[in-house]
Motif scaffolding. Structure first.
Motif, PDB file in Angstrom:
ATOM      1  N   LEU A   1      -8.017   5.899   1.720  1.00  0.00           N
ATOM      2  CA  LEU A   1      -8.233   5.775   0.280  1.00  0.00           C
ATOM      3  C   LEU A   1      -6.901   5.901  -0.462  1.00  0.00           C
ATOM      4  CD1 LEU A   1     -10.040   5.629  -2.236  1.00  0.00           C
ATOM      5  CD2 LEU A   1     -10.371   8.114  -2.034  1.00  0.00           C
ATOM      6  N   GLU A   2      -6.640   4.946  -1.355  1.00  0.00           N
ATOM      7  CA  GLU A   2      -5.394   4.927  -2.111  1.00  0.00           C
ATOM      8  C   GLU A   2      -5.683   5.092  -3.608  1.00  0.00           C
ATOM      9  OE1 GLU A   2      -3.704   1.191  -1.170  1.00  0.00           O
ATOM     10  OE2 GLU A   2      -3.306   1.676   0.935  1.00  0.00           O
ATOM     11  N   THR A   3      -5.146   6.163  -4.171  1.00  0.00           N
ATOM     12  CA  THR A   3      -5.286   6.400  -5.614  1.00  0.00           C
ATOM     13  C   THR A   3      -3.908   6.792  -6.165  1.00  0.00           C
ATOM     14  OG1 THR A   3      -5.911   8.704  -5.200  1.00  0.00           O
ATOM     15  CG2 THR A   3      -7.702   7.095  -5.460  1.00  0.00           C
ATOM     16  N   PRO A   4      -2.975   5.847  -6.244  1.00  0.00           N
ATOM     17  CA  PRO A   4      -1.595   6.196  -6.607  1.00  0.00           C
ATOM     18  C   PRO A   4      -1.448   6.840  -7.979  1.00  0.00           C
ATOM     19  CG  PRO A   4      -1.956   3.808  -6.681  1.00  0.00           C
ATOM     20  CD  PRO A   4      -3.144   4.407  -6.002  1.00  0.00           C
ATOM     21  N   ASN A   5      -2.278   6.449  -8.944  1.00  0.00           N
ATOM     22  CA  ASN A   5      -2.129   7.014 -10.284  1.00  0.00           C
ATOM     23  C   ASN A   5      -2.680   8.431 -10.372  1.00  0.00           C
ATOM     24  OD1 ASN A   5      -0.990   4.640 -11.801  1.00  0.00           O
ATOM     25  ND2 ASN A   5      -2.835   3.696 -10.977  1.00  0.00           N
ATOM     26  N   MET A   6      -3.774   8.697  -9.671  1.00  0.00           N
ATOM     27  CA  MET A   6      -4.266  10.068  -9.604  1.00  0.00           C
ATOM     28  C   MET A   6      -3.290  10.936  -8.817  1.00  0.00           C
ATOM     29  SD  MET A   6      -8.341   9.482  -8.966  1.00  0.00           S
ATOM     30  CE  MET A   6      -9.240   8.255  -9.929  1.00  0.00           C
ATOM     31  N   ASP A   7      -2.731  10.379  -7.761  1.00  0.00           N
ATOM     32  CA  ASP A   7      -1.735  11.110  -6.981  1.00  0.00           C
ATOM     33  C   ASP A   7      -0.548  11.517  -7.857  1.00  0.00           C
ATOM     34  OD1 ASP A   7      -3.461  10.373  -4.989  1.00  0.00           O
ATOM     35  OD2 ASP A   7      -2.038   9.137  -3.876  1.00  0.00           O
ATOM     36  N   LYS A   8      -0.110  10.573  -8.684  1.00  0.00           N
ATOM     37  CA  LYS A   8       1.030  10.843  -9.565  1.00  0.00           C
ATOM     38  C   LYS A   8       0.669  11.883 -10.613  1.00  0.00           C
ATOM     39  CE  LYS A   8       4.433   8.497 -12.479  1.00  0.00           C
ATOM     40  NZ  LYS A   8       4.853   7.206 -13.075  1.00  0.00           N
ATOM     41  N   LEU A   9      -0.550  11.790 -11.140  1.00  0.00           N
ATOM     42  CA  LEU A   9      -0.999  12.758 -12.130  1.00  0.00           C
ATOM     43  C   LEU A   9      -0.998  14.168 -11.544  1.00  0.00           C
ATOM     44  CD1 LEU A   9      -2.041  12.689 -15.079  1.00  0.00           C
ATOM     45  CD2 LEU A   9      -4.362  12.621 -14.144  1.00  0.00           C
ATOM     46  N   ALA A  10      -1.441  14.289 -10.290  1.00  0.00           N
ATOM     47  CA  ALA A  10      -1.450  15.592  -9.629  1.00  0.00           C
ATOM     48  C   ALA A  10      -0.036  16.080  -9.349  1.00  0.00           C
ATOM     49  CB  ALA A  10      -2.250  15.503  -8.329  1.00  0.00           C
ATOM     50  N   ALA A  11       0.844  15.169  -8.904  1.00  0.00           N
ATOM     51  CA  ALA A  11       2.214  15.551  -8.566  1.00  0.00           C
ATOM     52  C   ALA A  11       3.005  15.994  -9.792  1.00  0.00           C
ATOM     53  CB  ALA A  11       2.926  14.389  -7.876  1.00  0.00           C
ATOM     54  N   GLU A  12       2.741  15.347 -10.926  1.00  0.00           N
ATOM     55  CA  GLU A  12       3.468  15.678 -12.144  1.00  0.00           C
ATOM     56  C   GLU A  12       2.766  16.757 -12.974  1.00  0.00           C
ATOM     57  OE1 GLU A  12       5.448  11.222 -12.754  1.00  0.00           O
ATOM     58  OE2 GLU A  12       3.871  11.924 -14.115  1.00  0.00           O
ATOM     59  N   GLY A  13       1.554  17.091 -12.548  1.00  0.00           N
ATOM     60  CA  GLY A  13       0.797  18.103 -13.272  1.00  0.00           C
ATOM     61  C   GLY A  13       0.225  19.134 -12.326  1.00  0.00           C
ATOM     62  N   ALA A  14      -1.088  19.289 -12.375  1.00  0.00           N
ATOM     63  CA  ALA A  14      -1.750  20.269 -11.520  1.00  0.00           C
ATOM     64  C   ALA A  14      -3.064  19.700 -11.010  1.00  0.00           C
ATOM     65  CB  ALA A  14      -2.010  21.562 -12.288  1.00  0.00           C
ATOM     66  N   TYR A  15      -3.391  20.060  -9.785  1.00  0.00           N
ATOM     67  CA  TYR A  15      -4.693  19.764  -9.192  1.00  0.00           C
ATOM     68  C   TYR A  15      -5.376  21.085  -8.959  1.00  0.00           C
ATOM     69  CZ  TYR A  15      -8.087  18.752  -5.457  1.00  0.00           C
ATOM     70  OH  TYR A  15      -9.238  18.670  -4.689  1.00  0.00           O
ATOM     71  N   LEU A  16      -6.543  21.263  -9.592  1.00  0.00           N
ATOM     72  CA  LEU A  16      -7.291  22.498  -9.443  1.00  0.00           C
ATOM     73  C   LEU A  16      -8.436  22.247  -8.464  1.00  0.00           C
ATOM     74  CD1 LEU A  16      -5.959  22.469 -12.412  1.00  0.00           C
ATOM     75  CD2 LEU A  16      -7.452  24.416 -12.839  1.00  0.00           C
TER      76      LEU A  16
ATOM     77  N   HIS B   1     -11.022  -5.726  -6.297  1.00  0.00           N
ATOM     78  CA  HIS B   1     -11.014  -4.649  -5.300  1.00  0.00           C
ATOM     79  C   HIS B   1     -12.083  -4.833  -4.221  1.00  0.00           C
ATOM     80  CE1 HIS B   1      -9.246  -2.217  -8.830  1.00  0.00           C
ATOM     81  NE2 HIS B   1      -8.263  -2.638  -8.055  1.00  0.00           N
ATOM     82  N   LYS B   2     -12.981  -5.763  -4.421  1.00  0.00           N
ATOM     83  CA  LYS B   2     -14.068  -5.971  -3.467  1.00  0.00           C
ATOM     84  C   LYS B   2     -13.511  -6.348  -2.096  1.00  0.00           C
ATOM     85  CE  LYS B   2     -18.464  -6.357  -2.379  1.00  0.00           C
ATOM     86  NZ  LYS B   2     -19.288  -5.128  -2.267  1.00  0.00           N
TER      87      LYS B   2
ATOM     88  N   VAL C   1     -17.594   2.859   1.361  1.00  0.00           N
ATOM     89  CA  VAL C   1     -16.612   1.819   1.058  1.00  0.00           C
ATOM     90  C   VAL C   1     -16.813   1.295  -0.363  1.00  0.00           C
ATOM     91  CG1 VAL C   1     -15.997  -0.584   1.563  1.00  0.00           C
ATOM     92  CG2 VAL C   1     -16.068   1.111   3.404  1.00  0.00           C
ATOM     93  N   ASP C   2     -18.061   1.002  -0.731  1.00  0.00           N
ATOM     94  CA  ASP C   2     -18.347   0.538  -2.094  1.00  0.00           C
ATOM     95  C   ASP C   2     -17.914   1.576  -3.128  1.00  0.00           C
ATOM     96  OD1 ASP C   2     -19.418  -1.783  -1.101  1.00  0.00           O
ATOM     97  OD2 ASP C   2     -21.508  -1.158  -1.303  1.00  0.00           O
ATOM     98  N   TYR C   3     -18.176   2.820  -2.819  1.00  0.00           N
ATOM     99  CA  TYR C   3     -17.821   3.933  -3.703  1.00  0.00           C
ATOM    100  C   TYR C   3     -16.305   3.992  -3.898  1.00  0.00           C
ATOM    101  CZ  TYR C   3     -17.579   9.016  -4.905  1.00  0.00           C
ATOM    102  OH  TYR C   3     -17.338  10.245  -5.476  1.00  0.00           O
ATOM    103  N   CYS C   4     -15.576   3.927  -2.799  1.00  0.00           N
ATOM    104  CA  CYS C   4     -14.118   4.025  -2.867  1.00  0.00           C
ATOM    105  C   CYS C   4     -13.498   2.802  -3.535  1.00  0.00           C
ATOM    106  CB  CYS C   4     -13.537   4.223  -1.467  1.00  0.00           C
ATOM    107  SG  CYS C   4     -13.902   5.844  -0.748  1.00  0.00           S
ATOM    108  N   GLU C   5     -14.055   1.636  -3.297  1.00  0.00           N
ATOM    109  CA  GLU C   5     -13.551   0.425  -3.966  1.00  0.00           C
ATOM    110  C   GLU C   5     -13.817   0.486  -5.464  1.00  0.00           C
ATOM    111  OE1 GLU C   5     -13.945  -2.783  -0.245  1.00  0.00           O
ATOM    112  OE2 GLU C   5     -15.435  -2.759  -1.867  1.00  0.00           O
ATOM    113  N   THR C   6     -14.946   1.042  -5.856  1.00  0.00           N
ATOM    114  CA  THR C   6     -15.254   1.206  -7.276  1.00  0.00           C
ATOM    115  C   THR C   6     -14.301   2.196  -7.931  1.00  0.00           C
ATOM    116  OG1 THR C   6     -17.587   0.736  -6.818  1.00  0.00           O
ATOM    117  CG2 THR C   6     -17.082   1.797  -8.922  1.00  0.00           C
ATOM    118  N   LEU C   7     -13.884   3.205  -7.171  1.00  0.00           N
ATOM    119  CA  LEU C   7     -12.964   4.217  -7.685  1.00  0.00           C
ATOM    120  C   LEU C   7     -11.590   3.633  -8.008  1.00  0.00           C
ATOM    121  CD1 LEU C   7     -12.564   7.258  -8.291  1.00  0.00           C
ATOM    122  CD2 LEU C   7     -11.861   7.530  -5.892  1.00  0.00           C
TER     123      LEU C   7
END
Length: 496
Positions: free
Chosen positions: A60-75, A219-220, A276-282
């Motif tokens: 699963l690839e979520t680069p923008n969420m990853d960046k948000l966590a890296a530059e901020g906080a993940y609780l 993304h399908k 897979v459908d869930y992750c592609e929708t994400l």
């Protein structure tokens, strides 16, 4: 401040050797700087660990969420008070428990006496915009109090070709318009046209990733054929091992039901295909986060704006043989919570303290310079982000879910969780309760409810739940008028 936060000091003394209470928080210590702009992004059914950086799903690839966590906080220990769309959204908007605001399921109507936290922001001079899924009780798409700009749709909405109620006027979109993209585009457009002299609060509320999952066309099939590692508790209800593990019978019975892995949503689809459908929708949601952050950077607002990304409830993918939410197991009650504001705190944090959805409004009030109303039991988690070790942290979370006519597979649930233990008790069903040692059994496989040496813990946690309910007016189960019009089929009266 009302003493509605310290529900179980006896239990904490026994188990945690700590009597620290939120009642000790000094409201005068809230941030006194100029009001900050705030963006709150809410998603639907997004599980807390389904993001690229957690490693839960390696592909699963979520680069923008990853960046948000890296530059901020993940609780990683963020919880909802009720794992269901409408009750959770109502708790976010009101800062109250479900039994207080009484929107206890997806059909219960707004009682008409609720105040939403953006109304307080408006009074403080904020311009406020809402974009997306409201679905708080059995409500339509009409504009709601607290928002100077409004765009929404009825109920769950649709992924493609939606109709939006824009400030009272309904506009239909065609040509395969994708809802995640449309809401993001309109939200950024509102930010572009806002009054630059006033602070803003943006509430971007996505339909995604609610079932049935439909990714954007781009993304399908991106993850076609991919599989997840099945959880350790996936097969126990199928093999009968749940009896030795002392799980409740209702969990095993639900395996072949709407919310069970052997008959998911009354279909015979493969679990991996649905994931897979869930992750592609994400992926569309992740791109939305990127678009919003790009706008802030372009405008020079990315350092000073508080950005909060959160899910309204979690989601099970096979744990205990279940899918979906409602139950009090970790994957159902935990939600993703990402927070970023470089001027407020340094990035790269993963604070382990527990927070709940009722803490969102107090946190936003904290950075907005707005006094938190006394009726809100939650507290700001800004001290957690800024590393204020003198501020007390939450030692417990409480949970409630009320049996639904339309989804009778899950019983009424009350629960309590600390860093060490989780206690779950059921109402109106002849079955066993549950106790889990989360430190030694994070998968919640071994129910310790009958262990002789755990009986004092069970007694203390059960007592703490009753204390919480009594002190917050939750000893009565909210009922709704319903109509049975056909054998085995119930509908709420307000649907007629």
């Amino acid at each position: 401040m009302k003493k509605t936060i310290c529900f179980s000091s006896l239990f904490l003394a026994l188990i945690l050797n700590s009597a620290v209470s939120f009642a000790n928080i000094d409201p005068k210590k809230s941030i006194k700087k100029k009001p900050r702009n705030v963006i709150f992004i809410l998603t639907d059914d997004h599980r807390y660990d389904y993001m690229g950086f957690t490693g839960k799903v390696p592909w699963l690839e979520t680069p923008n969420m990853d960046k948000l966590a890296a530059e901020g906080a993940y609780l990683p220990n963020a919880f909802v008070t009720t794992s269901l769309c409408s009750p959770s959204r109502a708790s976010i908007l009101t800062g109250q428990f479900s039994h207080t605001h009484t929107i206890v399921d997806n059909q219960a109507p707004d009682p008409g006496n609720l105040t939403y936290f953006p109304q307080h922001l408006q009074k403080a001079g904020y311009q406020t915009g809402f974009f997306g899924k409201w679905h708080m009780g059995d409500h339509g798409d009409e504009p709601q109090p607290g928002f100077s700009h409004w765009e929404s749709f009825p109920g769950q909405g649709v992924y493609y070709n939606p109709t939006l109620n824009i400030n009272g006027n309904r506009v239909a979109y065609k040509d395969s318009t994708y809802i995640t993209d449309l809401l993001t585009e309109h939200a950024v457009d509102w930010l572009e046209k806002r009054d630059k002299k006033k602070p803003f609060f943006l509430y971007l509320s996505h339909k995604a990733v609610h079932a049935g999952f439909q990714p954007a066309r781009r993304h399908k099939r991106k993850y076609k054929g991919k599989k997840i590692a099945l959880p350790k508790t996936y097969d126990q209800t199928k093999t009968g091992a749940y009896r030795d593990l002392k799980w409740p019978q209702w969990v095993a019975d639900q395996r072949i039901s709407w919310h069970g892995v052997d008959f998911m949503y009354h279909d015979n689809r493969d679990l991996h295909e649905m994931v897979v459908d869930y992750c592609e929708t994400l992926l569309g949601v992740d791109e939305s986060v990127g678009t919003v952050m790009e706008y802030l950077k372009k405008e020079g607002l990315d350092e000073s704006t508080l950005v909060i990304y959160m899910g309204d409830n979690g989601f099970s993918w096979g744990e205990h043989g279940l899918i979906d939410k409602r139950h009090f197991y970790e994957e159902s009650v935990k939600v993703p919570l990402l927070v970023r504001c470089p001027e407020l705190f340094q990035g790269g944090k993963t604070p382990k303290q527990m927070v709940q959805n009722i803490d969102v409004a107090p946190t936003i009030f904290d950075v907005a310079g707005v006094k938190k109303p006394d009726y809100m039991p939650g507290v700001s988690f800004v001290p957690i982000l800024t590393g204020n070790t003198d501020a007390p942290s939450r030692k417990e979370v409480f949970y409630e879910y009320y049996w639904e006519y339309d989804f009778p597979m899950t019983p009424t649930v009350f629960g309590m969780r600390t860093d060490k233990y989780k206690y779950i008790k059921y109402q109106g069903i002849w079955d066993r309760n549950e106790l889990y040692d989360l430190e030694n059994d994070p998968d919640e496989m071994y129910n310790l409810i009958a262990d002789p040496d755990k009986q004092e813990i069970v007694k203390s946690m059960a007592s703490a739940i009753y204390d919480w309910q009594e002190q917050t007016g939750g000893m009565n189960i909210p009922l709704k008028r319903t109509v049975k019009y056909r054998y085995g089929d119930y509908r709420h009266k307000n649907e007629y």
